[in-house]
Design a protein around this motif. Structure first.
Motif, PDB file in Angstrom:
ATOM      1  N   GLY A 230      67.501  62.406 -14.108  1.00  0.00           N
ATOM      2  CA  GLY A 230      66.507  61.366 -13.871  1.00  0.00           C
ATOM      3  C   GLY A 230      66.804  60.624 -12.580  1.00  0.00           C
ATOM      4  N   PHE A 231      65.751  60.117 -11.966  1.00  0.00           N
ATOM      5  CA  PHE A 231      65.904  59.447 -10.680  1.00  0.00           C
ATOM      6  C   PHE A 231      66.260  57.975 -10.834  1.00  0.00           C
ATOM      7  CE2 PHE A 231      63.128  63.072  -9.562  1.00  0.00           C
ATOM      8  CZ  PHE A 231      63.998  63.686  -8.697  1.00  0.00           C
ATOM      9  N   LEU A 232      65.824  57.337 -11.885  1.00  0.00           N
ATOM     10  CA  LEU A 232      66.160  55.936 -12.112  1.00  0.00           C
ATOM     11  C   LEU A 232      67.650  55.778 -12.396  1.00  0.00           C
ATOM     12  CD1 LEU A 232      64.641  53.256 -12.180  1.00  0.00           C
ATOM     13  CD2 LEU A 232      64.327  53.564 -14.623  1.00  0.00           C
ATOM     14  N   SER A 233      68.187  56.647 -13.243  1.00  0.00           N
ATOM     15  CA  SER A 233      69.626  56.596 -13.525  1.00  0.00           C
ATOM     16  C   SER A 233      70.436  56.964 -12.284  1.00  0.00           C
ATOM     17  CB  SER A 233      69.981  57.534 -14.689  1.00  0.00           C
ATOM     18  OG  SER A 233      69.658  58.861 -14.371  1.00  0.00           O
ATOM     19  N   ASP A 234      69.897  57.860 -11.435  1.00  0.00           N
ATOM     20  CA  ASP A 234      70.596  58.203 -10.192  1.00  0.00           C
ATOM     21  C   ASP A 234      70.636  57.010  -9.244  1.00  0.00           C
ATOM     22  OD1 ASP A 234      70.923  60.705 -11.212  1.00  0.00           O
ATOM     23  OD2 ASP A 234      69.457  61.692  -9.907  1.00  0.00           O
ATOM     24  N   ALA A 235      69.564  56.234  -9.191  1.00  0.00           N
ATOM     25  CA  ALA A 235      69.546  55.054  -8.314  1.00  0.00           C
ATOM     26  C   ALA A 235      70.578  54.019  -8.770  1.00  0.00           C
ATOM     27  CB  ALA A 235      68.153  54.435  -8.304  1.00  0.00           C
ATOM     28  N   VAL A 236      70.648  53.779 -10.084  1.00  0.00           N
ATOM     29  CA  VAL A 236      71.657  52.850 -10.610  1.00  0.00           C
ATOM     30  C   VAL A 236      73.055  53.412 -10.365  1.00  0.00           C
ATOM     31  CG1 VAL A 236      72.516  51.745 -12.713  1.00  0.00           C
ATOM     32  CG2 VAL A 236      70.067  51.907 -12.316  1.00  0.00           C
ATOM     33  N   ALA A 237      73.223  54.721 -10.529  1.00  0.00           N
ATOM     34  CA  ALA A 237      74.524  55.355 -10.304  1.00  0.00           C
ATOM     35  C   ALA A 237      74.974  55.181  -8.866  1.00  0.00           C
ATOM     36  CB  ALA A 237      74.452  56.834 -10.670  1.00  0.00           C
ATOM     37  N   LEU A 238      74.061  55.343  -7.923  1.00  0.00           N
ATOM     38  CA  LEU A 238      74.434  55.188  -6.515  1.00  0.00           C
ATOM     39  C   LEU A 238      74.856  53.753  -6.210  1.00  0.00           C
ATOM     40  CD1 LEU A 238      71.802  57.475  -4.788  1.00  0.00           C
ATOM     41  CD2 LEU A 238      74.224  57.928  -5.199  1.00  0.00           C
TER      42      LEU A 238
ATOM     43  N   ARG B 186      86.683  48.125 -12.011  1.00  0.00           N
ATOM     44  CA  ARG B 186      86.042  48.851 -10.917  1.00  0.00           C
ATOM     45  C   ARG B 186      86.114  50.360 -11.184  1.00  0.00           C
ATOM     46  NH1 ARG B 186      86.136  43.989 -10.155  1.00  0.00           N
ATOM     47  NH2 ARG B 186      86.003  42.887  -8.209  1.00  0.00           N
ATOM     48  N   THR B 187      87.240  50.816 -11.716  1.00  0.00           N
ATOM     49  CA  THR B 187      87.347  52.236 -12.063  1.00  0.00           C
ATOM     50  C   THR B 187      86.352  52.581 -13.165  1.00  0.00           C
ATOM     51  OG1 THR B 187      89.685  52.187 -11.489  1.00  0.00           O
ATOM     52  CG2 THR B 187      88.943  54.045 -12.800  1.00  0.00           C
ATOM     53  N   GLY B 188      86.187  51.673 -14.112  1.00  0.00           N
ATOM     54  CA  GLY B 188      85.210  51.891 -15.174  1.00  0.00           C
ATOM     55  C   GLY B 188      83.789  51.956 -14.636  1.00  0.00           C
ATOM     56  N   LEU B 189      83.487  51.100 -13.662  1.00  0.00           N
ATOM     57  CA  LEU B 189      82.154  51.142 -13.060  1.00  0.00           C
ATOM     58  C   LEU B 189      81.951  52.431 -12.276  1.00  0.00           C
ATOM     59  CD1 LEU B 189      81.692  47.468 -11.821  1.00  0.00           C
ATOM     60  CD2 LEU B 189      80.585  48.594 -13.749  1.00  0.00           C
ATOM     61  N   HIS B 190      83.028  52.903 -11.625  1.00  0.00           N
ATOM     62  CA  HIS B 190      82.951  54.177 -10.905  1.00  0.00           C
ATOM     63  C   HIS B 190      82.647  55.309 -11.891  1.00  0.00           C
ATOM     64  CE1 HIS B 190      84.800  56.663  -7.404  1.00  0.00           C
ATOM     65  NE2 HIS B 190      83.863  57.336  -8.012  1.00  0.00           N
ATOM     66  N   MET B 191      83.325  55.288 -13.032  1.00  0.00           N
ATOM     67  CA  MET B 191      83.098  56.330 -14.041  1.00  0.00           C
ATOM     68  C   MET B 191      81.691  56.219 -14.626  1.00  0.00           C
ATOM     69  SD  MET B 191      85.538  57.521 -17.155  1.00  0.00           S
ATOM     70  CE  MET B 191      86.792  58.037 -16.016  1.00  0.00           C
ATOM     71  N   LEU B 192      81.228  54.997 -14.872  1.00  0.00           N
ATOM     72  CA  LEU B 192      79.871  54.809 -15.385  1.00  0.00           C
ATOM     73  C   LEU B 192      78.842  55.322 -14.388  1.00  0.00           C
ATOM     74  CD1 LEU B 192      77.936  53.658 -17.518  1.00  0.00           C
ATOM     75  CD2 LEU B 192      78.076  51.472 -16.314  1.00  0.00           C
ATOM     76  N   GLY B 193      79.099  55.089 -13.090  1.00  0.00           N
ATOM     77  CA  GLY B 193      78.205  55.617 -12.065  1.00  0.00           C
ATOM     78  C   GLY B 193      78.156  57.133 -12.095  1.00  0.00           C
ATOM     79  N   GLY B 194      79.306  57.781 -12.276  1.00  0.00           N
ATOM     80  CA  GLY B 194      79.333  59.238 -12.376  1.00  0.00           C
ATOM     81  C   GLY B 194      78.577  59.744 -13.588  1.00  0.00           C
ATOM     82  N   ILE B 195      78.733  59.049 -14.714  1.00  0.00           N
ATOM     83  CA  ILE B 195      78.031  59.466 -15.930  1.00  0.00           C
ATOM     84  C   ILE B 195      76.519  59.304 -15.754  1.00  0.00           C
ATOM     85  CG2 ILE B 195      77.657  58.865 -18.357  1.00  0.00           C
ATOM     86  CD1 ILE B 195      80.674  58.209 -18.473  1.00  0.00           C
ATOM     87  N   LEU B 196      76.117  58.199 -15.149  1.00  0.00           N
ATOM     88  CA  LEU B 196      74.679  58.001 -14.906  1.00  0.00           C
ATOM     89  C   LEU B 196      74.127  59.035 -13.934  1.00  0.00           C
ATOM     90  CD1 LEU B 196      74.376  54.114 -14.734  1.00  0.00           C
ATOM     91  CD2 LEU B 196      73.442  55.638 -16.476  1.00  0.00           C
ATOM     92  N   LEU B 197      74.966  59.487 -13.006  1.00  0.00           N
ATOM     93  CA  LEU B 197      74.523  60.518 -12.068  1.00  0.00           C
ATOM     94  C   LEU B 197      74.358  61.863 -12.776  1.00  0.00           C
ATOM     95  CD1 LEU B 197      73.859  60.393  -9.093  1.00  0.00           C
ATOM     96  CD2 LEU B 197      76.173  61.078  -8.569  1.00  0.00           C
ATOM     97  N   ILE B 198      75.158  62.104 -13.794  1.00  0.00           N
ATOM     98  CA  ILE B 198      75.059  63.350 -14.563  1.00  0.00           C
ATOM     99  C   ILE B 198      73.772  63.376 -15.389  1.00  0.00           C
ATOM    100  CG2 ILE B 198      76.081  64.623 -16.495  1.00  0.00           C
ATOM    101  CD1 ILE B 198      78.827  63.839 -15.398  1.00  0.00           C
ATOM    102  N   ILE B 199      73.357  62.218 -15.906  1.00  0.00           N
ATOM    103  CA  ILE B 199      72.145  62.150 -16.726  1.00  0.00           C
ATOM    104  C   ILE B 199      70.938  62.483 -15.852  1.00  0.00           C
ATOM    105  CG2 ILE B 199      70.646  60.606 -18.049  1.00  0.00           C
ATOM    106  CD1 ILE B 199      73.161  59.059 -18.824  1.00  0.00           C
TER     107      ILE B 199
END
Length: 195
Positions: free
Chosen positions: A117-125, A102-115
């Motif tokens: 783009g709106f598609l990566s932001d939606a997956v990050a959220l 779960r911590t890894g998924l939280h970190m992956l979400g943060g990384i996707l939010l940094i990239i």
């Protein structure tokens, strides 16, 4: 002067080409499609609003993503510290409210939010929202267990094994090289007893 015949030439075994898995073939295509979709969405949103609004959205995503990565990193560090302290005390590792996946998924979400783009932001959220993160983590764990049951890990013929085995093999190789090297410590020759 003596001449000797050259050593016999041994035929090399035929090298089998590595089979590429379907994921290995499709991953570059998926990344390219993802990038094209991101650029297209940025252009569409920019046309609908303004370039400045898109810039502010990208900047906000970067700041929020960096905060999420920092928070996930601190959580992972706390979990690691607690596990190491429990292991040193001889106790079982404590059960954390948020597991390592779960911590890894939280970190992956943060990384996707940094990239950008709106598609990566939606997956990050989706990855940052706790209920969906928990659901995605459970689905990922089930898929990993199913894959491991189907394909249990097996050591390859040339696989050295664990890191300790690799270290032991390196020590043995160094010892063999030291013994067979005439560096003044080992004198090669024949011992003759004249008694």
């Amino acid at each position: 002067m003596t001449t000797s015949s050259p050593p016999p030439v041994r035929p090399q075994p035929a090298v089998q080409p590595k089979r590429r898995r379907p994921l290995g073939r499709l991953l570059p295509l998926a990344v390219a499609i993802w990038a094209v979709l991101e650029i297209w969405l940025l252009i569409v949103v920019s046309d609908a609003t303004s370039g400045f609004i898109v810039f502010l959205c990208i900047l906000a995503g970067f700041v929020l993503g960096a905060a999420a990565v920092k928070r996930a990193g601190r959580s992972a560090w706390r979990n690691l510290t607690a596990s190491v302290q429990a292991q040193q005390a001889g106790k079982p590792a404590p059960e954390h409210t948020e597991g390592g996946g779960r911590t890894g998924l939280h970190m992956l979400g943060g990384i996707l939010l940094i990239i950008p783009g709106f598609l990566s932001d939606a997956v990050a959220l989706l990855l940052l929202f706790p209920p969906t993160r928990k659901l995605i983590g459970a689905l990922g764990e089930r898929a990993a267990e199913r894959h491991l049951r189907k394909h249990p890990p097996q050591a390859a013929p040339g696989d050295p094994g664990s890191l300790g085995d690799l270290y032991q093999q390196a020590r043995e190789a160094e010892e063999q090289a030291r013994i067979h090297r005439p560096d003044g410590k080992v004198i090669q020759g024949e011992v003759i007893d004249r008694d």
